[in-house]
Enzyme design. Sequence first.
Site, PDB file in Angstrom:
ATOM      1  N   ASP A 183      41.146  46.744  37.318  1.00  0.00           N
ATOM      2  CA  ASP A 183      39.773  46.513  37.782  1.00  0.00           C
ATOM      3  C   ASP A 183      39.549  45.002  37.812  1.00  0.00           C
ATOM      4  O   ASP A 183      40.494  44.257  37.969  1.00  0.00           O
ATOM      5  CB  ASP A 183      38.777  47.246  36.870  1.00  0.00           C
ATOM      6  N   HIS A 206      40.901  43.515  40.660  1.00  0.00           N
ATOM      7  CA  HIS A 206      39.839  43.462  41.672  1.00  0.00           C
ATOM      8  C   HIS A 206      39.208  42.075  41.766  1.00  0.00           C
ATOM      9  O   HIS A 206      38.112  41.921  42.267  1.00  0.00           O
ATOM     10  CB  HIS A 206      38.766  44.514  41.375  1.00  0.00           C
TER      11      HIS A 206
END
Length: 360
Positions: A183, A206
């Site tokens: 993430d 991310h």
Amino acid sequence: MTANCQAFRAAWKKACQATGEVDLVIPRGTYLVGPVKFAGPCTNVSKITVRVKGYLKATTNLSQYGYSAGWVEFKWVEGLILTGGGTFDGQGAKAWPYNRCPTDFNCKLLPTNVKFVGTNRTVVRSITSVNSKFFHMALVECKNFKGSKIKISAPADSPNTDGIHIERSSSVHFSRSLIGTGDDCISIGQGNSQVTITSISCGPGHGISVGSLGRYRNEGDVSGLVVRDCTITGTTNGIRIKTWANSPDRSAATNMTFENINMNNVTNPIIIDQAYCPFTSCTPMGTSQVKLSDIYFKKIKGTSSSAVAVTLECSKGIPCQDIYLEDVHLDLASGEKQATSTCKNVRAKYIGTQIPPPCA
């Protein structure tokens, strides 16, 4: 392999009740550890150094953890130094199948590897976090926090394994760290001020994100963020600001600078997304109520793996104000035609080199 919660708790109790500067050492070796809280206040302690030299493995029995808890939690401690070169292994692979957060708005949160709550004057240096069940490291209501030489790793497809999550904290500085996870490498949540992120190597993951903001009522504003001298490689986003499409309340994110960032094969190198909704089905009724202003993207260079290298999608209800792009040079990783920009509800100001060309 030993189960050592009791020993850890006993040692902490003794250290916390001591006077002056205290050292607590977790020696080399492998320890199987259930959830453990190192809580203050330690009234007569001026500085407490926790040297983790061993390899800590989290129990995989989820019923042992409380809701929204950390696995290893430091609470209400002044003058904490966490160091020693040791490793926190969340053994997350057993827990990730139980994570419903990507599809369920009201999901039960899995435990964070190392959580800091209400700590002041904290230094974290030379520790490693691997395979966290949820966030690797979280700061909530912390002041004067310095983190450096931290290594964080989890597979690219591990859900919600943010490297470092910061919320309602001030005077925070993270530097010289390696983060690769499933993430955000670093996520800056609501209520933060004076956060500085420098010399971070991020990927997979991310990217470095502000948000998501505007999901709940009464969120605090974000201001005074600086992200500079970072390298982002093979991530889905580079620098991302994300706010929920259907905010229940007004808030603001302002005075933020992203400078000297190298992007290598990043899908969305620069992205403002004020219609954020990660769930499979979303019906945004209203517009985002988070006001974005005074945001500077300077010296952002490298390659985009998608055709659109710059996305500025602002709120229809409260358009972005004073967004500056200065010396941006993002080529397509494929080496083919030029990348493009897309904009909504924003009039950005452009200085110096602009590749891709600004929105028409």
